[in-house]
Design an enzyme around this catalytic site. Structure first.
Site, short mmCIF file in Angstrom:
data_model
loop_
_atom_site.label_atom_id
_atom_site.label_comp_id
_atom_site.label_asym_id
_atom_site.label_seq_id
_atom_site.Cartn_x
_atom_site.Cartn_y
_atom_site.Cartn_z
N TRP A 1 2.50 62.11 6.74
CA TRP A 1 2.64 62.42 8.17
C TRP A 1 3.76 63.42 8.42
CZ3 TRP A 1 6.00 59.22 11.92
CH2 TRP A 1 7.19 58.80 11.29
N ASP A 2 4.35 63.95 7.33
CA ASP A 2 5.50 64.85 7.48
C ASP A 2 5.15 66.12 8.26
OD1 ASP A 2 7.72 63.85 5.13
OD2 ASP A 2 5.66 63.18 4.96
N GLU B 1 8.07 51.20 7.41
CA GLU B 1 7.59 51.04 6.03
C GLU B 1 8.11 49.79 5.33
OE1 GLU B 1 8.09 54.55 3.63
OE2 GLU B 1 6.33 55.50 4.51
N LYS C 1 13.72 50.67 7.10
CA LYS C 1 13.99 51.77 6.18
C LYS C 1 14.35 53.04 6.95
CE LYS C 1 11.59 54.71 2.78
NZ LYS C 1 10.29 54.97 2.12
N GLN C 2 13.61 53.27 8.05
CA GLN C 2 13.80 54.50 8.82
C GLN C 2 13.38 54.25 10.26
OE1 GLN C 2 11.19 57.51 7.17
NE2 GLN C 2 9.47 56.11 7.11
#
Length: 795
Positions: free
Chosen positions: A354-355, A493, A614-615
């Site tokens: 998805w970057d 994630e 995580k993010q």
């Protein structure tokens, strides 16, 4: 470093892998790591050449199971170039000589990689070598190396060895080394007319690649007579050139290489094509001049000028450089996507995630044809996405979390935890939000470019099919009197299941649900803007009708969003029941807790049990949407949302995030920009050095992080400038940190180039082109229109 050059003046084995990634050269067609020409894969060095979209699948036996992975193939190494002096048995390797001086330089302005070496051997013979390398941005099939070779205090015979090595394997990521790694089959190798060549084929995808190389020696621009012999080994073709050199007299050794593949347009036979192209190519200097001009044209479009504290100007240029080496003008029209780790290494197997969400904004404003081409990569995989959805029992299209050659789901079934040494199930494929990212990218591309032709024939169809899928995965909850989306994984994630649950996935991820509501409204909006004839065609083709549209409207207004305490959005339903994590204790016990999931798994615990991310997850909402847009979104969903709650949400989740992804700091810098400029700058600085300093400890040598690189540039481009497009208006609302004194850039808005120069409280807007119609701009609270080649200063 300077504003344009990355310079190393020492040798450090432990940094070699990092430098090879940062000094990689590419042109959007292929890329080659910045390994020394004389090196080979040995645990310190790792030469690697990667073709855009050059994948291959292999099966491996693992933990009693047969699994299949698709990898980005490490293609034949075209770099090998070494020498030895008369009466020597061993070929030159820098590590075996006394190094009197060393300098390594990556020149961003011209796309050149240089190494300057002054060495002494055991017989006290000193030699200087200046190596210059390029991967042509002018002709995507060309690469070249030039050695300027000077015998400092000796004269005699020197032998040069040039080779193409097809015996390479995929061995660039340690945690993959238990997997099958032999991707290449040697088809043909040989030499003809002082040219060596090698033809290989990937053993499953059956992609052919031919490489042909010509090596010549010059003194004062005149060809030097050499004694030449070729040598064939299994999978490797080399040639040796012997000639006399005199003390203090510099000779030039030039190696010109052509790569051609069966994926190329207008090519019947890759080997014939490579040999033919090589015969027509001139010397290194001419190729370099063309290559430098091509980079100059790119920098004119992508160049930025930033005056700030620290070395941000250079690092942002480094990031732009690697983005353009991954996707450039040579990518346009090729059936390839943009991988999360560039074509710089084998991490993530070169897959597309998805970057794009973080990369496309930079391309939209500078090379929109490239964004269009990369979006078409998704369109051409609609059939595969439809099969994935149907396999799960849903209509519409479900794009995979990891995509490669065909568009099937390439996410690994199991992954290795390096801490425990165990292979564990991988459920990250449940990140259905990748489909929302694709939809968001389509709409953003249209907003910036106004490309109605794309929307008419490609964009709307993708939006409708994605909307249909999300309508299918929603279910009605009688108890909540709202729609739900269950069994997914959010951007975080870490949380792939509920504590003690044997079923993967969590319910009602807030980010997924809110963006799904946005999707339905914008899919319908996109349908309304195309002409009636195309509307009828799509209705017939997709078998979609007004009744289905009304259902989407209903769902968009009734999606469930979990909240906790006053104004705090719950990351997912049940999040508040998780345990708080001992952040302070674990930071004392471990030097790095970014990959908290691996630490806890190795301890026999699970990150699923804790409020630990995580993010960015919930914070992604504040990254994608302005506060005004969020208020409208929540209002449409019949929820109250007060913009004053945003800082409290940021504070809540920042304190519960490990920043295990390089993207996390990008998002945090963005969402802090309006309320805490000091924090925003600090997060930006952490993000901008993440690859340069390899802050994750060993990940950058496996491939750069393209989303983070693009994201840092976009923080300057859009976040700090307040640049966005809404309702056919270009909005500019600058809010720079104190550390930035001025910033300027060119952008392409709907086919017109504008120069924006920010200094102090002022912004100078200059139209570089004539316009058919006035451009509507809102600068802070001022609304105005500009047309013609006009300059306007506002504050």
């Amino acid at each position: 470093m300077s504003d344009w050059k990355l310079i190393y003046t020492d040798l450090k084995k432990e940094q070699e892998g990092l430098r090879e990634s940062l000094c990689a050269l590419g042109n959007g067609y292929f890329a080659t790591r910045g390994a020394a020409e004389e090196s080979e894969a040995d645990g310190v060095h790792y030469p690697g050449t990667y073709l855009a979209g050059g994948y291959n699948r292999l099966k491996s036996e693992l933990a009693g199971k047969t699994i299949e992975n698709e990898d980005l193939v490490n293609w034949p190494n075209w770099l090998p170039l070494s020498f030895r002096l008369e009466n020597d048995k061993n070929w030159f390797r820098l590590e075996t000589k006394q190094v009197l001086s060393y300098r390594q330089e990556l020149d961003l302005s011209e796309g050149l990689f240089r190494r300057e070496m002054h060495v002494r051997d055991e017989k006290n013979r000193e030699t200087r070598i200046l190596s210059t390398r390029m991967v042509s941005m002018d002709n995507p099939h060309l690469a070249a190396i030039r050695w300027e070779f000077e015998p400092v205090n000796w004269s005699g015979t020197v032998m040069i060895r040039s080779a193409i090595d097809g015996s390479v394997k995929n061995e660039g990521v340690k945690r993959y080394q238990a997997l099958n790694s032999q991707h290449l089959k040697i088809i043909e190798q040989g030499e003809t007319d002082d040219v060596i060549y090698l033809l290989v084929q990937s053993n499953q995808s059956r992609i052919y690649m031919a490489q042909a190389a010509r090596c010549q020696v010059f003194f004062k621009n005149k060809s030097v007579a050499t004694k030449r012999e070729s040598l064939q080994e299994e999978g490797k073709i080399s040639e040796r050139l012997s000639f006399h050199v005199s003390q203090g007299k510099t000779v030039k050794i030039e190696k010109i290489v052509v790569l051609s593949t069966s994926k190329d347009r207008a090519t019947s036979d890759p080997l014939d094509n490579a040999l033919e192209v090589l015969c027509d190519e001139p010397d290194f200097s001419t190729l370099q001049a063309r290559h430098s001009r091509a980079w100059k044209r790119l920098w004119k479009q992508f160049g930025i000028s930033l005056k700030s504290r620290g070395n941000s100007q250079f690092l942002l240029r480094l990031h732009i450089f690697h983005i353009l080496q991954t996707s450039s003008v040579h990518t346009i029209g090729r059936d390839v996507g943009i991988p999360a780790r560039g074509w710089h290494g084998e991490a993530y197997r070169g897959h597309i995630f998805w970057d794009e969400l973080f990369i496309f904004p930079l391309l939209n404003y500078r090379l929109p044809d490239l964004t269009r081409s990369l979006l078409l990569y998704r369109y051409y995989r609609l059939r595969a996405a439809k099969k994935l959805a149907a396999k799960e029992g849903f209509a519409g299209v479900m794009f995979p979390w990891q995509s490669g050659s065909s568009g099937r789901e390439e996410s690994q079934v199991m992954h290795l935890n390096p801490r425990s040494g165990k292979w564990v199930p991988d459920n990250t494929y449940l990140q259905r939000h990748v489909n929302l990212a694709i939809a968001y990218n389509i709409w953003q591309y249209y907003e910036v470019t106004g490309d109605m032709n794309f929307m008419k024939y490609y964009g709307v169809e993708m939006l409708l099919e994605i909307a249909r899928f999300f309508a299918g995965i929603t279910t009605w909850s009688e108890s909540k009197q709202r729609y739900e989306i269950r069994k997914v994984v959010g951007p975080d994630e870490f949380h792939t299941a509920y504590p003690e649950s044997n079923e993967p996935g969590i319910d009602n991820n807030a980010y997924t649900n809110v963006v799904t509501s946005w999707l339905f409204s914008h899919a319908l909006k996109a349908f309304d803007i195309i002409d009636t004839s195309r509307q009828e065609t799509l209705k017939q083709k997709l078998q979609v009708d007004d009744r289905e549209f009304r259902k989407w409207e209903e769902i968009s207004k009734k999606l469930f969003v979990p909240f906790m305490e006053e104004g705090i959005i719950a990351q997912f339903e049940g999040y508040e029941q998780l345990r708080e994590f001992d952040w302070e204790g674990y930071r004392k016990r471990y030097p790095d807790i970014k990959r908290l999931d691996r630490i806890l798994d190795a301890e026999g615990d699970s990150v699923n049990d804790y409020k630990a991310a995580k993010q960015a997850d919930v914070l992604m909402l504040f990254y994608l949407f302005s506060s005004e847009e969020l208020v409208d979104l929540f209002q449409n969903m019949e929820y109250e949302f007060n913009p004053e709650w945003i800082p409290e949400n940021i504070k809540y989740y920042v304190s519960r995030t490990s920043d295990g992804s390089t993207l996390s700091r990008v998002v945090r810098s963005w969402v802090e920009a309006r309320s805490d400029r000091e924090c925003a700058w600090s997060c930006f600085r952490e993000a901008v050095v993440s690859d340069f300093e390899d802050i994750q400890g060993g990940t950058t040598p496996e491939g750069i992080h393209l989303g983070s690189m693009a994201g840092t540039v976009d923080i300057i481009q859009r976040c700090f400038t307040g640049l966005e497009v809404r309702d056919n208006i270009l909005w500019i609302n600058p809010c720079f940190p104190n550390e930035i004194s001025s910033f300027s850039m060119q952008i392409n808005y709907r086919g017109t180039w504008l120069f924006l120069d920010f200094s102090g409280t002022q912004c100078r807007i200059e139209l570089k082109d004539e316009t058919d119609s006035p451009i509507k701009i809102k600068f802070r609270d001022q609304f105005f229109e500009i047309s013609g080649k006009t300059t306007k200063v506002v504050s």
